[in-house]
Design a protein around this motif. Structure first.
Motif, PDB file in Angstrom:
ATOM      1  N   THR A 103     -54.112  -4.531   7.848  1.00  0.00           N
ATOM      2  CA  THR A 103     -53.041  -3.606   7.513  1.00  0.00           C
ATOM      3  C   THR A 103     -51.671  -4.254   7.748  1.00  0.00           C
ATOM      4  O   THR A 103     -51.544  -5.214   8.511  1.00  0.00           O
ATOM      5  CB  THR A 103     -53.134  -2.336   8.367  1.00  0.00           C
ATOM      6  OG1 THR A 103     -52.953  -2.689   9.754  1.00  0.00           O
ATOM      7  CG2 THR A 103     -54.491  -1.661   8.188  1.00  0.00           C
ATOM      8  N   ASP A 104     -50.652  -3.687   7.110  1.00  0.00           N
ATOM      9  CA  ASP A 104     -49.288  -4.192   7.282  1.00  0.00           C
ATOM     10  C   ASP A 104     -48.868  -4.109   8.741  1.00  0.00           C
ATOM     11  O   ASP A 104     -48.205  -5.022   9.258  1.00  0.00           O
ATOM     12  CB  ASP A 104     -48.309  -3.400   6.417  1.00  0.00           C
ATOM     13  CG  ASP A 104     -48.481  -3.681   4.931  1.00  0.00           C
ATOM     14  OD1 ASP A 104     -49.103  -4.714   4.593  1.00  0.00           O
ATOM     15  OD2 ASP A 104     -47.996  -2.876   4.113  1.00  0.00           O
ATOM     16  N   GLN A 105     -49.237  -3.022   9.396  1.00  0.00           N
ATOM     17  CA  GLN A 105     -48.856  -2.840  10.800  1.00  0.00           C
ATOM     18  C   GLN A 105     -49.469  -3.926  11.681  1.00  0.00           C
ATOM     19  O   GLN A 105     -48.782  -4.501  12.532  1.00  0.00           O
ATOM     20  CB  GLN A 105     -49.288  -1.462  11.285  1.00  0.00           C
ATOM     21  CG  GLN A 105     -48.925  -1.195  12.755  1.00  0.00           C
ATOM     22  CD  GLN A 105     -49.375   0.166  13.240  1.00  0.00           C
ATOM     23  OE1 GLN A 105     -49.788   1.004  12.452  1.00  0.00           O
ATOM     24  NE2 GLN A 105     -49.316   0.399  14.538  1.00  0.00           N
ATOM     25  N   TYR A 106     -50.751  -4.208  11.482  1.00  0.00           N
ATOM     26  CA  TYR A 106     -51.417  -5.230  12.289  1.00  0.00           C
ATOM     27  C   TYR A 106     -50.821  -6.608  12.002  1.00  0.00           C
ATOM     28  O   TYR A 106     -50.645  -7.418  12.916  1.00  0.00           O
ATOM     29  CB  TYR A 106     -52.915  -5.230  12.004  1.00  0.00           C
ATOM     30  CG  TYR A 106     -53.723  -6.097  12.949  1.00  0.00           C
ATOM     31  CD1 TYR A 106     -53.899  -5.725  14.269  1.00  0.00           C
ATOM     32  CD2 TYR A 106     -54.291  -7.287  12.506  1.00  0.00           C
ATOM     33  CE1 TYR A 106     -54.630  -6.516  15.149  1.00  0.00           C
ATOM     34  CE2 TYR A 106     -55.029  -8.086  13.383  1.00  0.00           C
ATOM     35  CZ  TYR A 106     -55.192  -7.695  14.692  1.00  0.00           C
ATOM     36  OH  TYR A 106     -55.907  -8.480  15.559  1.00  0.00           O
ATOM     37  N   PHE A 107     -50.495  -6.863  10.742  1.00  0.00           N
ATOM     38  CA  PHE A 107     -49.875  -8.133  10.386  1.00  0.00           C
ATOM     39  C   PHE A 107     -48.533  -8.289  11.096  1.00  0.00           C
ATOM     40  O   PHE A 107     -48.236  -9.348  11.663  1.00  0.00           O
ATOM     41  CB  PHE A 107     -49.681  -8.232   8.873  1.00  0.00           C
ATOM     42  CG  PHE A 107     -48.872  -9.427   8.449  1.00  0.00           C
ATOM     43  CD1 PHE A 107     -49.475 -10.672   8.332  1.00  0.00           C
ATOM     44  CD2 PHE A 107     -47.508  -9.319   8.190  1.00  0.00           C
ATOM     45  CE1 PHE A 107     -48.734 -11.793   7.966  1.00  0.00           C
ATOM     46  CE2 PHE A 107     -46.766 -10.421   7.823  1.00  0.00           C
ATOM     47  CZ  PHE A 107     -47.380 -11.659   7.702  1.00  0.00           C
ATOM     48  N   LYS A 108     -47.724  -7.248  11.094  1.00  0.00           N
ATOM     49  CA  LYS A 108     -46.398  -7.321  11.707  1.00  0.00           C
ATOM     50  C   LYS A 108     -46.503  -7.503  13.219  1.00  0.00           C
ATOM     51  O   LYS A 108     -45.688  -8.205  13.825  1.00  0.00           O
ATOM     52  CB  LYS A 108     -45.596  -6.061  11.370  1.00  0.00           C
ATOM     53  CG  LYS A 108     -45.157  -6.014   9.909  1.00  0.00           C
ATOM     54  CD  LYS A 108     -44.445  -4.707   9.580  1.00  0.00           C
ATOM     55  CE  LYS A 108     -44.043  -4.673   8.109  1.00  0.00           C
ATOM     56  NZ  LYS A 108     -43.419  -3.376   7.740  1.00  0.00           N
ATOM     57  N   GLU A 109     -47.492  -6.860  13.853  1.00  0.00           N
ATOM     58  CA  GLU A 109     -47.694  -7.034  15.289  1.00  0.00           C
ATOM     59  C   GLU A 109     -48.015  -8.492  15.609  1.00  0.00           C
ATOM     60  O   GLU A 109     -47.509  -9.057  16.583  1.00  0.00           O
ATOM     61  CB  GLU A 109     -48.831  -6.127  15.773  1.00  0.00           C
ATOM     62  CG  GLU A 109     -48.472  -4.652  15.817  1.00  0.00           C
ATOM     63  CD  GLU A 109     -49.660  -3.785  16.193  1.00  0.00           C
ATOM     64  OE1 GLU A 109     -50.790  -4.328  16.260  1.00  0.00           O
ATOM     65  OE2 GLU A 109     -49.468  -2.573  16.409  1.00  0.00           O
ATOM     66  N   ASN A 110     -48.867  -9.101  14.790  1.00  0.00           N
ATOM     67  CA  ASN A 110     -49.222 -10.505  14.997  1.00  0.00           C
ATOM     68  C   ASN A 110     -48.056 -11.427  14.685  1.00  0.00           C
ATOM     69  O   ASN A 110     -47.859 -12.434  15.367  1.00  0.00           O
ATOM     70  CB  ASN A 110     -50.432 -10.877  14.128  1.00  0.00           C
ATOM     71  CG  ASN A 110     -51.745 -10.475  14.745  1.00  0.00           C
ATOM     72  OD1 ASN A 110     -52.392 -11.259  15.439  1.00  0.00           O
ATOM     73  ND2 ASN A 110     -52.151  -9.233  14.518  1.00  0.00           N
ATOM     74  N   GLU A 111     -47.293 -11.086  13.674  1.00  0.00           N
ATOM     75  CA  GLU A 111     -46.127 -11.904  13.321  1.00  0.00           C
ATOM     76  C   GLU A 111     -45.110 -11.915  14.452  1.00  0.00           C
ATOM     77  O   GLU A 111     -44.556 -12.962  14.797  1.00  0.00           O
ATOM     78  CB  GLU A 111     -45.488 -11.353  12.047  1.00  0.00           C
ATOM     79  CG  GLU A 111     -44.336 -12.203  11.516  1.00  0.00           C
ATOM     80  CD  GLU A 111     -43.736 -11.621  10.254  1.00  0.00           C
ATOM     81  OE1 GLU A 111     -43.424 -12.391   9.330  1.00  0.00           O
ATOM     82  OE2 GLU A 111     -43.578 -10.376  10.184  1.00  0.00           O
ATOM     83  N   THR A 112     -44.881 -10.741  15.054  1.00  0.00           N
ATOM     84  CA  THR A 112     -43.956 -10.648  16.191  1.00  0.00           C
ATOM     85  C   THR A 112     -44.456 -11.469  17.369  1.00  0.00           C
ATOM     86  O   THR A 112     -43.690 -12.187  18.029  1.00  0.00           O
ATOM     87  CB  THR A 112     -43.782  -9.178  16.619  1.00  0.00           C
ATOM     88  OG1 THR A 112     -43.252  -8.423  15.520  1.00  0.00           O
ATOM     89  CG2 THR A 112     -42.842  -9.058  17.803  1.00  0.00           C
ATOM     90  N   LEU A 113     -45.758 -11.380  17.652  1.00  0.00           N
ATOM     91  CA  LEU A 113     -46.343 -12.145  18.755  1.00  0.00           C
ATOM     92  C   LEU A 113     -46.218 -13.643  18.507  1.00  0.00           C
ATOM     93  O   LEU A 113     -45.841 -14.406  19.403  1.00  0.00           O
ATOM     94  CB  LEU A 113     -47.809 -11.768  18.932  1.00  0.00           C
ATOM     95  CG  LEU A 113     -48.590 -12.592  19.971  1.00  0.00           C
ATOM     96  CD1 LEU A 113     -48.029 -12.369  21.372  1.00  0.00           C
ATOM     97  CD2 LEU A 113     -50.068 -12.269  19.929  1.00  0.00           C
ATOM     98  N   VAL A 114     -46.536 -14.072  17.303  1.00  0.00           N
ATOM     99  CA  VAL A 114     -46.475 -15.495  16.963  1.00  0.00           C
ATOM    100  C   VAL A 114     -45.067 -16.059  17.190  1.00  0.00           C
ATOM    101  O   VAL A 114     -44.901 -17.157  17.731  1.00  0.00           O
ATOM    102  CB  VAL A 114     -46.912 -15.707  15.495  1.00  0.00           C
ATOM    103  CG1 VAL A 114     -46.409 -17.043  14.965  1.00  0.00           C
ATOM    104  CG2 VAL A 114     -48.422 -15.639  15.393  1.00  0.00           C
ATOM    105  N   LYS A 115     -44.059 -15.306  16.795  1.00  0.00           N
ATOM    106  CA  LYS A 115     -42.679 -15.761  16.992  1.00  0.00           C
ATOM    107  C   LYS A 115     -42.375 -15.954  18.470  1.00  0.00           C
ATOM    108  O   LYS A 115     -41.741 -16.940  18.866  1.00  0.00           O
ATOM    109  CB  LYS A 115     -41.704 -14.753  16.381  1.00  0.00           C
ATOM    110  CG  LYS A 115     -41.703 -14.722  14.862  1.00  0.00           C
ATOM    111  CD  LYS A 115     -40.748 -13.650  14.348  1.00  0.00           C
ATOM    112  CE  LYS A 115     -40.746 -13.611  12.833  1.00  0.00           C
ATOM    113  NZ  LYS A 115     -39.860 -12.539  12.307  1.00  0.00           N
TER     114      LYS A 115
END
Length: 319
Positions: A66-78
């Motif tokens: 989902t978009d939400q899960y992707f954004k959570e991972n993107e924030t963590l990766v940064k």
């Protein structure tokens, strides 16, 4: 873009190795430029293998979750890239140090990030990019908070203040036990005479799973009243695009109604509790909620079964 004005201050913003790097809050343009130069310098010293891993993981998630899960991972990766940019090898101690700092704020947040970190490095192991330094790290202990189930009178107050379209939207969630994102993605092609089809990516392997939800009279009426302005049943009238998560709606309605605030998710708890009170089996409720484990459904219900009540009554004769 590199350095520009942002909310009365200055900010740098650039892409490197398909990862966006940005920081704001600088008082002058020169401070932002100096910080940008330092950031680019640090990137040259960064573990390129870890960046490749992060890029690969995000690319995989983009189409699978989902978009939400992707954004959570993107924030963590940064955050992790900035934290571990100078490390040639990321060790278990590095992960534990990061989690310990987060756990001071919340064990739940630490566990959420730990799960994503484990998944990130597992992704790398599967592709022979790296080993997993987090594989043996255990979750932090947490106490299960009682899930709030709004009383019927509060739900009715909120429904009475909603516009007809808003009311239909909330009734659809209650009478299908759907996750709000499932309702937002519900299409006319998913609507049949006696049931609707809900889809989710909640399964562990990210596959889309679907379940058929029988339509009661309320759900039939709600859907029949919705105008067909696009392929989605619940959408914006002007564009026909599906609703996104409308967080302000529930908050506003609860404030107007003068009731304790609750969310769309609490409406799922409300609907499930009403089914349990009516004697519906936990297996059927589990299916309607789309849960893979009955233990998850138990959290939703929080009710005392008739068998337990009877068991305790049997003690009366012993005391």
């Amino acid at each position: 873009m590199a350095v520009y004005r942002w909310r009365d201050k200055w900010k740098y913003d650039f892409l490197k190795n398909k990862v966006r790097h940005q920081e704001s809050g600088f008082l002058t343009k020169q401070e932002a430029r100096t910080a940008e130069v330092e950031a680019r310098k640090n990137l040259k010293q960064m573990n390129s293998g870890f960046i490749d891993l992060c890029v690969s993981r995000l690319k995989d998630l983009k189409g699978r979750r989902t978009d939400q899960y992707f954004k959570e991972n993107e924030t963590l990766v940064k955050k992790l890239i900035l934290r571990w940019r100078s490390k040639k090898k990321i060790l278990r101690e590095d992960v534990e140090e990061y989690l310990a700092e987060l756990a001071v704020k919340s064990h739940n947040l630490a566990n959420r990030d730990l799960r994503m970190i484990k998944a990130l490095f597992s992704h790398g192991e599967e592709r022979d990019i790296c080993t997993n330094p987090a594989v043996k790290i255990k979750l932090y202990p947490v106490s299960r908070k009682k899930k709030y189930i709004p009383p019927k009178k509060d739900v009715n107050k909120v429904l009475s203040l909603a516009t007809p379209r808003q009311r239909n939207y909330l009734l659809a969630i209650i009478n299908s036990l759907a996750r709000v994102n499932e309702i937002n993605k519900l299409k006319w092609s998913d609507d049949f005479e006696d049931h609707i089809i809900l889809r989710t990516r909640k399964s562990k392997n990210s596959d889309i799973t679907e379940r058929k939800i029988p339509k009661n009279e309320t759900l039939k009426t709600v859907i029949d009243e919705m105008p067909k302005v696009g392929e989605y049943i619940f959408c914006y009238k002007a564009t026909g695009k599906p609703y996104r998560y409308r967080s302000k709606l529930m908050n506003s309605l609860c404030v107007q109604a003068g009731v304790k605030k609750f969310t769309y998710h609490n409406l799922r708890h409300y609907g499930a509790s009403k089914l349990a009170e009516a004697g519906v089996s936990i297996t059927d409720i589990q299916y309607l909620l789309g849960h893979q484990r009955a233990t998850t459904t138990d959290i939703y219900l929080q009710s005392i079964s008739d068998s337990l009540k009877q068991a305790m009554k049997n003690l009366d004769s012993l005391t």
